[in-house]
Scaffold this motif. Structure first.
Motif, mmCIF file in Angstrom:
data_model
loop_
_atom_site.group_PDB
_atom_site.id
_atom_site.type_symbol
_atom_site.label_atom_id
_atom_site.label_comp_id
_atom_site.label_asym_id
_atom_site.label_seq_id
_atom_site.Cartn_x
_atom_site.Cartn_y
_atom_site.Cartn_z
ATOM 1 N N ALA B 72 -26.001 -46.543 -27.414
ATOM 2 C CA ALA B 72 -24.926 -46.331 -28.361
ATOM 3 C C ALA B 72 -24.505 -45.104 -29.142
ATOM 4 N N PHE B 73 -24.182 -43.686 -29.433
ATOM 5 C CA PHE B 73 -24.098 -42.987 -30.146
ATOM 6 C C PHE B 73 -23.140 -42.259 -30.456
ATOM 7 N N VAL B 74 -22.596 -41.567 -31.201
ATOM 8 C CA VAL B 74 -21.742 -41.269 -31.763
ATOM 9 C C VAL B 74 -21.649 -39.783 -31.196
ATOM 10 N N PRO B 75 -20.340 -39.616 -30.672
ATOM 11 C CA PRO B 75 -20.104 -38.864 -29.800
ATOM 12 C C PRO B 75 -19.949 -37.223 -30.888
ATOM 13 N N PRO B 76 -21.157 -36.216 -30.206
ATOM 14 C CA PRO B 76 -20.464 -34.495 -31.071
ATOM 15 C C PRO B 76 -19.952 -33.949 -30.407
ATOM 16 N N ALA B 77 -19.268 -33.374 -30.969
ATOM 17 C CA ALA B 77 -18.166 -31.949 -30.517
ATOM 18 C C ALA B 77 -19.438 -30.817 -29.841
ATOM 19 N N LEU B 78 -18.515 -30.984 -28.888
ATOM 20 C CA LEU B 78 -19.329 -30.022 -27.642
ATOM 21 C C LEU B 78 -17.910 -28.859 -26.829
ATOM 22 N N PRO B 79 -18.533 -27.634 -27.152
ATOM 23 C CA PRO B 79 -17.884 -26.289 -26.561
ATOM 24 C C PRO B 79 -17.844 -26.727 -25.724
ATOM 25 N N LEU B 80 -16.843 -26.617 -24.843
ATOM 26 C CA LEU B 80 -16.626 -26.547 -23.402
ATOM 27 C C LEU B 80 -15.501 -25.625 -22.995
ATOM 28 N N PRO B 81 -16.265 -25.079 -22.238
ATOM 29 C CA PRO B 81 -15.154 -23.836 -21.313
ATOM 30 C C PRO B 81 -14.222 -23.736 -21.151
ATOM 31 N N SER B 82 -12.446 -23.662 -21.137
ATOM 32 C CA SER B 82 -11.454 -24.149 -20.607
ATOM 33 C C SER B 82 -11.368 -24.225 -18.892
ATOM 34 N N GLY B 83 -10.591 -25.709 -18.799
ATOM 35 C CA GLY B 83 -10.590 -26.514 -17.570
ATOM 36 C C GLY B 83 -11.695 -27.889 -17.691
ATOM 37 N N ALA B 84 -12.852 -27.588 -18.508
ATOM 38 C CA ALA B 84 -12.697 -28.660 -18.906
ATOM 39 C C ALA B 84 -12.836 -29.741 -19.684
ATOM 40 N N ARG B 85 -12.968 -30.793 -19.133
ATOM 41 C CA ARG B 85 -12.115 -31.755 -20.293
ATOM 42 C C ARG B 85 -13.461 -32.764 -20.794
ATOM 43 N N VAL B 86 -13.666 -33.314 -21.710
ATOM 44 C CA VAL B 86 -15.120 -34.199 -22.322
ATOM 45 C C VAL B 86 -14.255 -35.799 -22.130
ATOM 46 N N GLU B 87 -14.464 -36.971 -22.087
ATOM 47 C CA GLU B 87 -14.224 -38.573 -22.523
ATOM 48 C C GLU B 87 -15.785 -39.520 -22.510
ATOM 49 N N GLY B 88 -15.052 -39.714 -23.453
ATOM 50 C CA GLY B 88 -16.510 -40.613 -23.751
ATOM 51 C C GLY B 88 -16.382 -42.294 -23.407
#
Lengths: 396, 398
Positions: B72-88
């Protein structure tokens, strides 16, 4: 006999031609032998994995347990099973549990067994690669890949929890069976421990029976006639999981494909026979004018086709059986099977697959000879039947 | 030469049609076979992609770590391009208890978008809308003898979170694989974190819009762009995250080439047989042509043209038929197998309805095999024809 000799001589008159069409038949014969050997080898490896490692040749359990395999549907007392082919029986108790090593946690199905009874029925006790097999309560034996996942070694303790009870057990052995289900998920503990963990008044969930190979389904069927109501026996094929479907589907796919191969080989043979007959129509006319009936001549044509393809068949059988012998004694498919086990660890696949080697394959492959003869009778044979000797004898 | 070759082919229409039919059949079967297999592989991988996302971010060396604390880890902020999304996502093992019964399960905590994706798997009930609500695999619910509205208790001692958590079953999931369905407990991410690892995730799933299944280049670029922002973490493409499955891909091309080769070898042998028979029937004719001044090379070329024309024309027929069938398959098909087998195949993640796929590579492979077969099959008869002595050939009696 004279017809056979004549046909044989005609086949040998055009050696190159005969060699060429033999090549087609050799290829198809080798393909037939190899694919049937592979399929049966696959089936045998599944039967061995399920009968000797994952399950048993025959399993008897309560009907409700088959529907809902929870310990509460197990036996409160063991049933008596009588059948002349049953060589041994041993009770087993399967439970769903949480496994906790000092470092990690995982869940799975644990199997309570009688250590001595299991030795008679299963090969798992003889595949302990590190440590030893169970001797008494308080011990546990794990599949070596599961032990890696749990980060537990021989001599360390493992906690088994079922939500009703928990036991700290000593890991005494690690199994290297080469069968996915055992290596990745095998947890074997003493039957008494399993009974305690179940937290119920049950002695076992099912009874594993040893019967001779190949008799599993018959014995299960016979037992189902005699067992008290509420009990049901299942043979090894019924105990297999979804992987059985893959085997059955492979058969359904390859059998028509091989039939097509044989038909194409027969067409090649007939094509050559057709040319040969056309070249010798005058010869046939002479033979007919000397008293040989058109039907005997057509039979000779069919015999020539059969002999030509028979030559290919013989050589194909030699090559095919040599290939089967090699693949039945060498682990050629090992790398492929190991990858399959990694992909599908719970399918009951074995890490090794050796082809089967059965005389009956020769009979399957020989169908190409019959098919060639039949087609030769239908096509070039018709040329002979429709022959007008006088026209050909005049050289028209 | 071409015209002569074409005319020669139709002097024995029966044999040419039969041999050509075999070639067409082999091309047709190869294309259908490749379309079906590629469709099966696509379905398999699509399911994998659906479950993992395009990119997966986990702790470095996660393969050697099995305990939740190190995963387990604390999710970092990720610089994502438009149209991409991140889910924990939080995932961990637990014992699920319901009354007298218990089963091991994998509890998966998902964000609202992840939960919404479960909608097409919903067999009964609804998606979780409030804390403490859960989705259970139907097989797990049956094993625990619980239904909608019932309560189950998840128990996972020794972790970072509460270790015990009560959930109310609000929906049942129907997964293709029963063995997974029997271990599936899906809950809102916040609940899973409270239960297993507060404030942490065990993986991040990055999903991109409008990417093809095997379109890995943009994923590699995004992976490289994210790398500086992943301290102690590693990003992998969905294929890298499933190494055992990734190993299939390079094998696939080899296995398919071998399979198609098996068909073409038989076709080639039959073609060779037909060409030789054609030569035998025309030995005197070839002798005459040679006597009239046709060089050995030209005679050989004639045999090659005959072979290539026969293969070419009928390969196109097979190609046409194969592509027509493929178009049908691309719309969706069921394998022609008994229903019980199809149901069992679902256990391996193979849906009942597949969609055929043929790329240019597969079509070219098949046509390449056909042309190669035509050339190889003509080699020996052509060589024999080119070496005929005119006088001897003209006297030839079969």
């Amino acid at each position: 006999m004279s017809l056979l000799r004549l046909a044989w001589r005609n086949v040998l008159r055009q050696r190159r031609r005969t060699t060429l069409l033999s090549l087609v038949v050799i290829y198809v014969t080798v393909a037939v032998l190899f694919l049937f050997g592979f399929l049966d080898g696959y089936g045998e490896s599944l039967v061995e994995a399920y009968a000797e490692y994952v399950e048993a040749p025959v399993v008897v359990a309560r009907e409700v347990w088959w529907q809902d395999p929870d310990p509460e549907n197990g036996f409160r007392e063991l049933p008596a099973v009588a059948h002349p082919l049953v060589q041994a029986a041993t009770p087993r108790l399967s439970l769903y549990a949480l496994l906790r090593s000092p470092y990690r946690m995982q869940g799975g199905v644990v199997l309570g067994v009688d250590p001595q009874g299991e030795k008679v029925l299963s090969r798992v006790p003889f595949r302990v690669g590190e440590g030893r097999w169970l001797q008494g309560p308080g011990e546990v034996v794990l599949g070596h890949r599961l032990a890696e996942r749990l980060d537990v070694r021989v001599g360390e303790r493992l906690v088994v929890e079922t939500g009703k009870e928990a036991l700290g057990l000593l890991v005494v052995g690690l199994v290297r069976a080469g069968v996915g289900n055992v290596d990745f998920g095998g947890v074997y503990l003493h039957l008494e421990d399993a009974q305690r963990l179940s937290g119920r008044e049950i002695v076992a969930t099912h009874l594993a029976l040893k019967v001779p190979r190949g008799k599993e389904e018959g014995v299960a069927k016979a037992l189902n006639q005699a067992l008290p109501e509420g009990l049901r026996a299942r043979g090894v094929w019924e105990l297999m999981g979804p992987i059985r479907a893959d085997y059955e589907a492979s058969r359904l796919f390859y059998v028509p494909l091989l039939s097509l191969f044989m038909l194409l080989a027969a067409i090649a043979v007939v094509s050559t026979t057709y040319v040969s007959v056309r070249e010798r129509l005058r010869e046939f006319a002479v033979a007919e004018s000397l008293g040989l009936s058109p039907f005997r001549l057509a039979a000779q044509v069919a015999l020539e086709a059969a002999l030509a393809s028979g030559l290919g068949l013989l050589l194909g059988l030699l090559l095919g059986y040599a290939l089967l012998w090699y693949t039945s004694t060498h682990d050629v498919f090992g790398p492929l099977m190991r990858l399959s086990v990694e992909l599908l660890p719970e399918s009951g696949l074995s890490e090794h697959l050796y082809t089967a080697l059965r005389p009956v394959y020769a009979l399957y492959a020989a169908m190409v000879v019959g098919l060639s003869a039949l087609l030769a009778l239908l096509f070039p044979g018709r040329l002979v039947l429709a022959l007008e000797p006088t026209r050909y004898l005049k050289g028209e | 030469m071409l015209r002569l070759a074409w005319r020669n082919l139709w002097r024995t229409p029966g044999r040419s049609l039969t041999t050509g039919g075999v070639v067409a059949l082999v091309v047709f079967l190869s294309l259908v076979f490749l379309s079906v297999y590629a469709g099966g592989l696509d379905a398999f991988f699509r399911l994998l992609l659906e479950r993992t996302g395009h990119l997966v971010v986990r702790v470095e060396g996660y393969g050697e770590r099995e305990d939740l604390e190190s995963l387990a880890f604390v999710p970092p902020a990720l610089p994502l391009p438009s149209g991409a999304r991140v889910e924990g996502v939080v995932e961990g093992g637990c014992l699920v208890l319901a009354g007298e019964r218990s089963r091991y399960a994998v509890v998966t905590g998902l964000e609202p978008a992840g939960l919404a994706r479960q909608k097409n798997l919903l067999k009964a009930g609804r998606l979780p809308e409030a804390p403490g609500e859960a989705l259970l695999g139907e097989a797990l619910a049956q094993a625990l003898r619980v239904g909608l509205g019932d309560e189950v208790v998840a128990y996972a001692p020794g972790g970072l979170g509460l270790g015990v958590y009560a959930f109310r079953v609000v929906g049942l999931l129907d997964l293709p694989e029963t063995h997974l369905e029997a271990r599936t407990l899906v809950v809102p991410l916040a609940d899973a974190q409270a239960f297993l690892a507060p404030g942490r995730v065990t993986r991040l799933e990055v999903r991109l819009e409008g990417l093809g299944l095997y379109d890995l280049k943009p994923l590699e670029e995004l992976k490289a762009a994210l790398m500086p922002h992943l301290q102690g973490l590693v990003a992998e493409t969905w294929l890298e995250a499933n190494p055992a499955y990734a190993a299939i891909l390079p094998l696939y091309d080899t296995v398919m080439a071998l399979y198609v080769g098996v068909f073409f070898l038989l076709g080639g042998l039959i073609l060779l047989n037909a060409l030789y028979l054609s030569l035998v029937e025309r030995v005197r004719e070839f002798g005459l042509l040679a006597a009239l001044g046709l060089t050995g090379r030209r005679v050989m070329a004639l045999v090659f043209w005959e072979s290539l024309l026969l293969v070419g024309v009928f390969a196109l027929v097979g190609l046409g038929a194969g592509l027509l069938v493929h178009l049908e398959l691309a719309d969706g098909f069921r394998l022609p197998l008994p229903q019980w087998i199809l149901e069992q195949y679902r256990e391996f993640g193979l849906p009942e309805v597949l969609h055929g796929r043929l790329s240019l590579k597969e079509v070219l492979l098949t046509l390449g095999y056909a042309v190669g077969t035509g050339l190889l099959a003509a080699l020996w008869p052509g060589w024999l024809a080119s070496r005929l002595e005119p006088v001897e050939a003209m006297r030839y009696v079969p």
